[in-house]
Design a protein around this motif. Structure first.
Motif, PDB file in Angstrom:
ATOM      1  N   ALA A 133       0.653  -1.333   0.085  1.00 34.51           N
ATOM      2  CA  ALA A 133      -0.269   0.493  -0.210  1.00 34.51           C
ATOM      3  C   ALA A 133       0.819   1.374  -0.008  1.00 34.51           C
ATOM      4  CB  ALA A 133      -0.922  -0.108   1.463  1.00 34.51           C
ATOM      5  N   THR A 134       2.501   0.936   0.222  1.00 32.00           N
ATOM      6  CA  THR A 134       2.873   2.336   0.429  1.00 32.00           C
ATOM      7  C   THR A 134       4.216   2.570  -0.507  1.00 32.00           C
ATOM      8  OG1 THR A 134       4.466   1.475   1.867  1.00 32.00           O
ATOM      9  CG2 THR A 134       2.084   1.929   2.993  1.00 32.00           C
ATOM     10  N   PRO A 170     -10.509   3.508  -2.316  1.00 34.38           N
ATOM     11  CA  PRO A 170     -10.658   2.741  -3.542  1.00 34.38           C
ATOM     12  C   PRO A 170      -9.159   2.353  -4.410  1.00 34.38           C
ATOM     13  CG  PRO A 170     -12.892   4.399  -3.497  1.00 34.38           C
ATOM     14  CD  PRO A 170     -10.893   4.175  -2.241  1.00 34.38           C
ATOM     15  N   TYR A 171      -8.347   3.129  -4.050  1.00 36.29           N
ATOM     16  CA  TYR A 171      -7.285   2.673  -5.308  1.00 36.29           C
ATOM     17  C   TYR A 171      -6.161   1.523  -4.801  1.00 36.29           C
ATOM     18  CZ  TYR A 171      -9.741   7.166  -6.701  1.00 36.29           C
ATOM     19  OH  TYR A 171     -10.780   8.021  -7.109  1.00 36.29           O
ATOM     20  N   THR A 172      -6.682   0.798  -3.689  1.00 38.92           N
ATOM     21  CA  THR A 172      -5.801   0.247  -3.178  1.00 38.92           C
ATOM     22  C   THR A 172      -5.642  -1.095  -4.101  1.00 38.92           C
ATOM     23  OG1 THR A 172      -5.677   1.062  -0.596  1.00 38.92           O
ATOM     24  CG2 THR A 172      -4.665  -1.470  -1.561  1.00 38.92           C
ATOM     25  N   SER A 208       3.001   5.078  -5.700  1.00 41.80           N
ATOM     26  CA  SER A 208       2.024   4.584  -4.985  1.00 41.80           C
ATOM     27  C   SER A 208       1.118   5.209  -5.174  1.00 41.80           C
ATOM     28  CB  SER A 208       1.830   4.376  -3.626  1.00 41.80           C
ATOM     29  OG  SER A 208       1.019   3.689  -3.617  1.00 41.80           O
ATOM     30  N   SER A 209       0.040   5.721  -5.905  1.00 40.85           N
ATOM     31  CA  SER A 209      -0.851   6.846  -5.906  1.00 40.85           C
ATOM     32  C   SER A 209      -2.429   6.202  -5.589  1.00 40.85           C
ATOM     33  CB  SER A 209      -1.360   6.514  -7.702  1.00 40.85           C
ATOM     34  OG  SER A 209      -1.704   8.339  -7.143  1.00 40.85           O
ATOM     35  N   ARG A 210      -2.167   6.950  -4.460  1.00 39.41           N
ATOM     36  CA  ARG A 210      -3.815   7.154  -3.097  1.00 39.41           C
ATOM     37  C   ARG A 210      -4.450   5.756  -2.755  1.00 39.41           C
ATOM     38  NH1 ARG A 210      -7.926   9.528  -7.879  1.00 39.41           N
ATOM     39  NH2 ARG A 210      -6.947   7.943  -9.456  1.00 39.41           N
ATOM     40  N   GLN A 211      -2.839   5.013  -2.555  1.00 37.98           N
ATOM     41  CA  GLN A 211      -3.505   3.784  -1.634  1.00 37.98           C
ATOM     42  C   GLN A 211      -3.796   4.001  -0.294  1.00 37.98           C
ATOM     43  OE1 GLN A 211      -2.384  -0.048  -3.571  1.00 37.98           O
ATOM     44  NE2 GLN A 211      -0.118   0.572  -3.886  1.00 37.98           N
ATOM     45  N   VAL A 212      -3.535   4.908  -0.319  1.00 36.57           N
ATOM     46  CA  VAL A 212      -3.623   5.288   2.044  1.00 36.57           C
ATOM     47  C   VAL A 212      -4.517   6.434   1.998  1.00 36.57           C
ATOM     48  CG1 VAL A 212      -2.692   5.556   4.191  1.00 36.57           C
ATOM     49  CG2 VAL A 212      -1.081   3.601   2.980  1.00 36.57           C
ATOM     50  N   THR A 213      -4.198   6.941   1.461  1.00 38.31           N
ATOM     51  CA  THR A 213      -5.189   8.089   1.495  1.00 38.31           C
ATOM     52  C   THR A 213      -5.888   8.603  -0.096  1.00 38.31           C
ATOM     53  OG1 THR A 213      -3.708   9.760   1.298  1.00 38.31           O
ATOM     54  CG2 THR A 213      -4.359   8.745   3.393  1.00 38.31           C
TER      55      THR A 213
END
Length: 262
Positions: free
Chosen positions: A146-147, A175-177, A199-204
């Protein structure tokens, strides 16, 4: 473990002395940095008398401290021990000048992390007032997939471990994780090809991370460095050289010697 979970006894029904001692320390976390004796007993799954005895021993040794209100906190003696970890303070000290250079070049969140099993552990974090908000602190843990730093570490890890990890389950935070095994494998292959992880928008859903692996003297990956920026304003082609330069500088400072032509 959830916030109010109580550890279960070992398979034989009898917990060893080290297990009981560690369960007392494990009762403390980010949401519970200060606990009374009753709460320690409950969260550690111990009787009150056993908890009292172990807490007294830990307090005398300096692993715990008791404040004027009667609440217990993690003691400085543990910080002294943690500072001896080769992937902790020593690595932070070597990396800090390069992290500061990366921050000055971007004025965004800059992070240094190491792998611990299926998670990354953040051991340094620099942030500016106007940098995008992130759910990060020194000591925080997140799943590898996720990071950005997690992807950089996972991509260069043991192939068998990668396969087990990719097989899931993969936790989702937005939704992007990425939770699809095939997609994750393709991402890891791209990290190995390019030398950077994005990593794009995976955690926030408002942040993007660009990360690169840090190598030790023998060439093995020992950490990862990243910069986290607002997703809407992210200029990945501009960030990539800066992150690569920081990772390469830290690697050289640790004793890594790149092969000729790399």
């Amino acid at each position: 473990m959830t916030a109010d979970a109580v550890p279960s006894p070992s398979a034989g029904g009898t917990r060893s002395a080290p297990d009981r001692l560690l369960s007392v320390l494990g009762a403390f976390d980010l949401e519970h940095p200060a606990l009374c004796l009753t709460d320690i007993s409950r969260r550690a799954g111990l009787s009150l008398s056993t908890a009292h005895r172990l807490v007294a021993a830990l307090t005398e040794w300096g692993a715990l401290e008791r404040d004027d209100a009667g609440l217990y906190h993690v003691g400085l003696r543990l910080w002294e021990l943690a500072a001896l970890a080769p992937r902790g303070l020593a690595l932070r000290q070597v990396a800090l000048p390069y992290l500061e250079d990366l921050y000055e070049a971007t004025h965004e969140n800059v992070q240094l992390a190491v792998q611990d099993g299926p998670e990354v552990v953040y051991i340094e974090w620099l942030s500016g007032r106007s940098a995008v908000g992130v759910h990060i602190r020194v000591g925080a843990r997140w799943p590898l997939h996720a990071t950005g730093v997690g992807l950089a570490l996972l991509a260069h890890g043991d192939p068998e471990f990668q396969e087990r990890y990719c097989a899931g389950p993969l936790a989702s935070f937005t939704p992007y994780t990425v939770t699809d095994t095939a997609v994750l494998r393709r991402m890891l292959a791209e990290v190995r090809r390019t030398g950077v992880a994005v990593s794009s928008r995976q955690v926030t859903d408002d942040a993007l991370s660009v990360a690169a692996a840090v190598r030790g003297p023998g060439g093995a990956v020992v950490a990862a460095v990243s910069v986290v920026v607002p997703q809407a304003d992210a200029q990945v082609p501009v960030l990539v050289p800066a992150v690569r330069l920081a990772a390469r500088g830290i690697s050289r400072a640790l004793g890594w010697q790149p092969e000729k032509g790399t």
